[in-house]
Structure formats: structure tokens, C-alpha cells
Motif scaffolding. Structure first.
Motif, PDB file in Angstrom:
ATOM      1  N   SER A 117       0.826  -1.212   0.000  1.00 45.94           N
ATOM      2  CA  SER A 117       0.000   0.000   0.000  1.00 45.94           C
ATOM      3  C   SER A 117       0.860   1.261   0.000  1.00 45.94           C
ATOM      4  O   SER A 117       0.489   2.275  -0.604  1.00 45.94           O
ATOM      5  CB  SER A 117      -0.940   0.003   1.206  1.00 45.94           C
ATOM      6  N   GLY A 163       0.548   3.888  -2.862  1.00 42.57           N
ATOM      7  CA  GLY A 163       0.217   5.257  -2.468  1.00 42.57           C
ATOM      8  C   GLY A 163       1.241   6.262  -2.950  1.00 42.57           C
ATOM      9  O   GLY A 163       0.892   7.360  -3.399  1.00 42.57           O
ATOM     10  N   SER A 201       0.379   9.245  -5.569  1.00 40.39           N
ATOM     11  CA  SER A 201       0.542  10.647  -5.163  1.00 40.39           C
ATOM     12  C   SER A 201       1.453  11.401  -6.135  1.00 40.39           C
ATOM     13  O   SER A 201       1.207  12.572  -6.445  1.00 40.39           O
ATOM     14  CB  SER A 201       1.100  10.720  -3.737  1.00 40.39           C
ATOM     15  N   ILE A 217      -8.803   5.406  -6.629  1.00 39.84           N
ATOM     16  CA  ILE A 217      -8.989   5.927  -5.273  1.00 39.84           C
ATOM     17  C   ILE A 217     -10.466   5.946  -4.892  1.00 39.84           C
ATOM     18  O   ILE A 217     -10.851   5.545  -3.790  1.00 39.84           O
ATOM     19  CB  ILE A 217      -8.364   7.326  -5.142  1.00 39.84           C
ATOM     20  N   GLY A 225      -3.683   1.449  -0.327  1.00 38.57           N
ATOM     21  CA  GLY A 225      -3.003   2.310  -1.295  1.00 38.57           C
ATOM     22  C   GLY A 225      -3.698   3.637  -1.489  1.00 38.57           C
ATOM     23  O   GLY A 225      -3.043   4.683  -1.622  1.00 38.57           O
ATOM     24  N   SER A 226      -5.024   3.628  -1.485  1.00 36.18           N
ATOM     25  CA  SER A 226      -5.766   4.878  -1.679  1.00 36.18           C
ATOM     26  C   SER A 226      -5.598   5.809  -0.483  1.00 36.18           C
ATOM     27  O   SER A 226      -5.458   7.025  -0.645  1.00 36.18           O
ATOM     28  CB  SER A 226      -7.248   4.576  -1.911  1.00 36.18           C
ATOM     29  N   TYR A 227      -5.588   5.239   0.724  1.00 33.83           N
ATOM     30  CA  TYR A 227      -5.399   6.069   1.918  1.00 33.83           C
ATOM     31  C   TYR A 227      -3.966   6.595   2.004  1.00 33.83           C
ATOM     32  O   TYR A 227      -3.749   7.759   2.368  1.00 33.83           O
ATOM     33  CB  TYR A 227      -5.746   5.262   3.169  1.00 33.83           C
ATOM     34  N   MET A 228      -3.003   5.752   1.674  1.00 35.39           N
ATOM     35  CA  MET A 228      -1.611   6.198   1.663  1.00 35.39           C
ATOM     36  C   MET A 228      -1.392   7.271   0.610  1.00 35.39           C
ATOM     37  O   MET A 228      -0.628   8.222   0.818  1.00 35.39           O
ATOM     38  CB  MET A 228      -0.684   5.013   1.402  1.00 35.39           C
ATOM     39  N   SER A 229      -2.062   7.130  -0.518  1.00 35.41           N
ATOM     40  CA  SER A 229      -1.942   8.123  -1.587  1.00 35.41           C
ATOM     41  C   SER A 229      -2.377   9.507  -1.116  1.00 35.41           C
ATOM     42  O   SER A 229      -1.702  10.514  -1.368  1.00 35.41           O
ATOM     43  CB  SER A 229      -2.788   7.690  -2.788  1.00 35.41           C
TER      44      SER A 229
END
Length: 221
Positions: free
Chosen positions: A33, A37, A41, A59, A100-104
Motif C-alpha cells: 500500500s 500510495g 501521489s 482511489i 493504497g488509496s489512503y496512503m496516496s
């Protein structure tokens, strides 16, 4: 309240095994993730046209669908079209897809917090986009995003309890099975809580320490 300590001692090895499985799956999912991410980003920051649209779609899909549904799709849905993945691989992929979406978003917020003046100075001395990203943007973005990054790690660790939905014998699934077989609810829940504390408490303390160290470093301490 009477506890059956013999029961706890007898089934402690099973909890130890489930704990290490939980840690292994969580570590794999969190590591992937972070990579996802970071990539997303950077794509959003530099506004790479085609990739940016794909990233935004990913995302929205990831953040607006439950992890359990994602796991069901991977574990039960994909075999319908001839793609079979092991339960553990599904768990890691599902956790990485969600995380991954939250880390992004965490990394994107950190990147946007970097001073524009520093980026302009980097460009003025001839740094390429890769050099700007590596030497100026990412080091500072990481320091800004540590609090969100830490919260996401703890969130993803907690989400491993969902893995029981695809028959992985992690902490939560083991607890449910033992309660169903022996009706030792209090003892089983006690070991479950202790198991998660063993995982989450050291991580929380480490992330708190890391946040302080990074914050002090920003001021040259």
C-alpha cells in the motif's frame, strides 16, 4: 468471573501462530500500500493525464467499497473467470488495494505542503523532475505525512480482522472458532485483546516516537 487458565495455556500456541500470520499479512499489505500510495501521489502531483484519471478512479473505487466486498471479489469472484488466488494472497492484495488509496492521500497532502519556493529554487539550479522529487519533495513530504501515515498503518492492521471472511485463521477467525467449539467466550476474547495489543501497542509507540523525531528534525534539533 472465573477464568479457565488451563484453557488459555492450552490454546496459547494457536494464538501465537495466528498472531504471526496476522503480522505477516498486515506487513505485506502495508508495504504494498505504501508503494501504491507513493506512485499514485506522484502521478497526481505531476498531473500525468491518462494515469491521473486512472488513479482518481482507483482511489474512488477503493475508498468507497468495503474491504470485505473486495476480498469476496478476489477470493470467490475471480475463480469464476478462471483466476484462482490463495486466501493469503487475496488478503495481502485486498489490504494493499484498500490501503493504497489512503496512503496516496496521506502522501499527496505531504507533497502539497512542501514550499513552492524550494521547488522553484530546485528548478532554477537545473534539477530534473526526478531529482526534485528525490532530494526536495519526498523527504519533506514524508515528514509532513508521518501522522497520517501512522494512522493508516494502524487502521490497516485493525482491518486484518476482516480476513476471517475468506477462511484465514488469523486472530479474529481463531477466536470465533474456539468460542463456537468450547464456549469459552471470556477467555478467548481476553487472548484476542492481548494479541492485538501485542501488535498495535509497540507500533503505536514507535510511530509516536517517529513523529516526534521527524518534527524535531524540521527545526534542526
Amino acid at each position: 468471573m472465573n477464568f479457565d487458565w488451563n484453557y488459555i495455556i492450552e490454546y496459547m500456541p494457536l494464538y501465537e501462530k495466528a498472531l504471526w500470520l496476522t503480522v505477516k499479512l498486515a506487513a505485506g499489505g502495508i508495504l504494498l500500500s505504501i508503494i501504491i500510495g507513493l506512485f499514485c501521489s506522484i502521478v497526481q502531483y505531476y498531473e500525468i493525464k491518462i494515469l491521473k484519471q486512472l488513479v482518481q478512479g482507483y482511489i474512488e473505487l477503493s475508498r468507497n467499497t468495503p474491504l470485505l466486498i473486495q476480498l469476496f471479489f478476489l477470493y470467490y469472484g475471480l475463480p469464476k473467470i478462471g483466476i484462482t488466488i490463495s486466501a493469503e494472497a487475496c488478503a495481502i492484495i485486498g489490504l494493499a488495494f484498500l490501503g493504497g488509496s489512503y496512503m496516496s492521500e496521506a502522501f499527496r497532502a505531504g507533497i502539497e505542503a512542501v514550499s513552492v519556493n524550494q521547488i522553484e529554487v530546485g528548478k532554477s539550479i537545473g534539477l530534473s523532475h526526478i531529482q526534485l522529487t528525490r532530494y526536495i519533495i519526498l523527504p519533506q513530504a514524508f515528514s509532513y505525512s508521518v501522522p497520517s501515515f501512522g494512522a493508516n498503518c494502524i487502521f490497516l492492521l485493525k482491518e486484518t480482522s476482516i480476513f476471517s471472511g475468506i477462511a484465514i485463521l488469523e486472530l479474529m477467525n481463531l477466536t470465533k472458532d474456539l468460542i463456537g467449539m468450547f464456549y469459552k467466550t471470556n477467555e478467548s476474547l481476553l487472548m484476542l485483546v492481548i494479541g492485538y495489543l501485542i501488535i498495535l501497542l509497540p507500533l503505536s509507540l514507535f510511530l509516536t516516537w517517529l513523529e516526534r523525531r521527524v518534527r524535531y528534525a524540521e527545526f534542526g534539533n
